[in-house]
Design a protein around this motif. Structure first.
Motif, PDB file in Angstrom:
ATOM      1  N   ALA A  42       5.299   8.854  10.695  1.00  0.00           N
ATOM      2  CA  ALA A  42       4.487   8.583   9.515  1.00  0.00           C
ATOM      3  C   ALA A  42       4.633   7.114   9.129  1.00  0.00           C
ATOM      4  CB  ALA A  42       4.902   9.478   8.358  1.00  0.00           C
ATOM      5  N   ASN A  44       3.825   4.452   6.226  1.00  0.00           N
ATOM      6  CA  ASN A  44       3.444   4.382   4.821  1.00  0.00           C
ATOM      7  C   ASN A  44       2.480   3.233   4.573  1.00  0.00           C
ATOM      8  OD1 ASN A  44       5.187   6.481   3.460  1.00  0.00           O
ATOM      9  ND2 ASN A  44       6.718   5.360   4.615  1.00  0.00           N
ATOM     10  N   THR A  45       1.456   3.505   3.771  1.00  0.00           N
ATOM     11  CA  THR A  45       0.399   2.515   3.543  1.00  0.00           C
ATOM     12  C   THR A  45       0.220   2.168   2.068  1.00  0.00           C
ATOM     13  OG1 THR A  45      -1.255   4.288   3.411  1.00  0.00           O
ATOM     14  CG2 THR A  45      -0.845   3.309   5.578  1.00  0.00           C
ATOM     15  N   TYR A  58       9.518   0.909   2.423  1.00  0.00           N
ATOM     16  CA  TYR A  58       9.368   2.253   2.965  1.00  0.00           C
ATOM     17  C   TYR A  58       9.818   2.370   4.417  1.00  0.00           C
ATOM     18  CZ  TYR A  58       6.597   3.239  -1.183  1.00  0.00           C
ATOM     19  OH  TYR A  58       6.182   3.400  -2.465  1.00  0.00           O
ATOM     20  N   ASN A  62       9.541   6.982  10.399  1.00  0.00           N
ATOM     21  CA  ASN A  62       9.656   8.220   9.631  1.00  0.00           C
ATOM     22  C   ASN A  62       9.288   9.375  10.560  1.00  0.00           C
ATOM     23  OD1 ASN A  62      10.040   6.966   6.823  1.00  0.00           O
ATOM     24  ND2 ASN A  62       8.114   6.045   7.475  1.00  0.00           N
ATOM     25  N   SER A  91       9.631  16.561   8.607  1.00  0.00           N
ATOM     26  CA  SER A  91       9.492  15.110   8.605  1.00  0.00           C
ATOM     27  C   SER A  91      10.573  14.488   7.728  1.00  0.00           C
ATOM     28  CB  SER A  91       8.104  14.691   8.103  1.00  0.00           C
ATOM     29  OG  SER A  91       7.870  15.190   6.795  1.00  0.00           O
ATOM     30  N   ASN A  93      11.483  10.942   5.465  1.00  0.00           N
ATOM     31  CA  ASN A  93      10.869   9.773   4.851  1.00  0.00           C
ATOM     32  C   ASN A  93      11.853   9.147   3.883  1.00  0.00           C
ATOM     33  OD1 ASN A  93       9.134   8.218   2.864  1.00  0.00           O
ATOM     34  ND2 ASN A  93       7.608   8.834   4.362  1.00  0.00           N
ATOM     35  N   TYR A 204       3.964   6.716  -2.039  1.00  0.00           N
ATOM     36  CA  TYR A 204       3.781   6.531  -0.603  1.00  0.00           C
ATOM     37  C   TYR A 204       2.568   7.342  -0.163  1.00  0.00           C
ATOM     38  CZ  TYR A 204       5.352  11.250   0.396  1.00  0.00           C
ATOM     39  OH  TYR A 204       5.446  12.609   0.465  1.00  0.00           O
ATOM     40  N   PRO A 206       1.499   8.352   3.615  1.00  0.00           N
ATOM     41  CA  PRO A 206       1.729   8.170   5.054  1.00  0.00           C
ATOM     42  C   PRO A 206       0.499   8.445   5.909  1.00  0.00           C
ATOM     43  CG  PRO A 206       2.734  10.191   4.295  1.00  0.00           C
ATOM     44  CD  PRO A 206       2.199   9.512   3.088  1.00  0.00           C
ATOM     45  N   THR A 208      -0.112   9.527   9.439  1.00  0.00           N
ATOM     46  CA  THR A 208       0.732  10.205  10.422  1.00  0.00           C
ATOM     47  C   THR A 208       0.031  10.304  11.764  1.00  0.00           C
ATOM     48  OG1 THR A 208       1.728  11.523   8.648  1.00  0.00           O
ATOM     49  CG2 THR A 208       2.069  12.280  10.901  1.00  0.00           C
TER      50      THR A 208
END
Length: 218
Positions: A42, A44-45, A58, A62, A91, A93, A204, A206, A208
């Motif tokens: 994942a 993060n954006t 972040y 992940n 997952s 994170n 966050y 993500p 993915t």
């Protein structure tokens, strides 16, 4: 925690039962069934620090792992097939939050997420004899086990996540898949009191990417 897990299982069971009932009523026929395992990451954006912090990091790694069972059907005499997956996903994170601009006073938020997902790939097209492309939504019911410098938390998340999936069949029964999903519609409740997160706040989002290997049969 047991109540939350039971709720997630009940929601998933209800979704599968409703889908099967709709399919039966519309005269759908099974096309294939499949089991799939996979891993991914994942990215993060959404980079916005939580309330009370000035910066955040972040990270880039992940990991994600999943086990899924699915089936494909034809419904309502539509020109494309519909696919449904029930998927158990794990997952991880981790987020580092900083109270100062110099990034010396920090809090590390570690989160392990176990989710039971229902993937409704509403439009599945056969590109060639060996390749398929599917577009749909993931209804995700997740349990979040987290900790930071001062406390441990058990949270619950609910998401409706758009995704696109590609398949390549390399034998009569086996295939590889790649999935791209963007977790842009996800509600998270949190017990991290000092961070003061709430169900309306997101820190966050993500993107993915996952790669899987599966086997299918009629």
């Amino acid at each position: 925690m047991k109540k939350i897990l039971l709720t997630a299982i009940l929601i998933a069971t209800f979704g599968l039962n409703a889908f099967s009932q709709v399919g039966a009523a519309s005269g759908s026929e099974p096309i294939d069934r499949r089991v799939e395992i996979g891993v991914g990451n994942a990215f993060n954006t959404f980079f916005s620090p939580a309330r009370g912090f000035n910066a955040c990091d972040y990270g880039y790694f992940n990991p994600v792992a999943y086990l899924a069972w699915g089936r494909t059907v034809e419904m309502f005499a539509l020109p494309f097939e519909t696919q449904i997956f029930t998927q158990l996903t794990y997952s991880k994170n981790d987020i580092t939050l900083y109270r100062d601009v110099e990034k010396t006073d920090k809090t590390i938020l570690e989160r392990d997420i176990l989710s039971l997902d229902i993937h409704l790939l509403l439009c599945k097209f056969d590109l060639t004899q060996d390749m398929e492309l599917a577009v749909g939504l993931d209804l995700s019911n997740g349990l979040i086990f987290g900790k930071n410098d001062t406390q441990v938390s058990k949270d619950y998340s609910l998401g409706l996540i758009p995704e696109i999936k590609y398949y390549y069949k390399f034998s009569d029964r086996f295939y590889v898949s790649s999935t791209l999903a963007y977790d842009c519609i996800n509600l998270v409740s949190s017990d991290f009191v000092d961070i003061r997160t709430s169900i309306s706040e997101r820190y966050y989002m993500p993107l993915t990417f996952m790669i899987g290997v599966g086997v299918y049969w009629d």
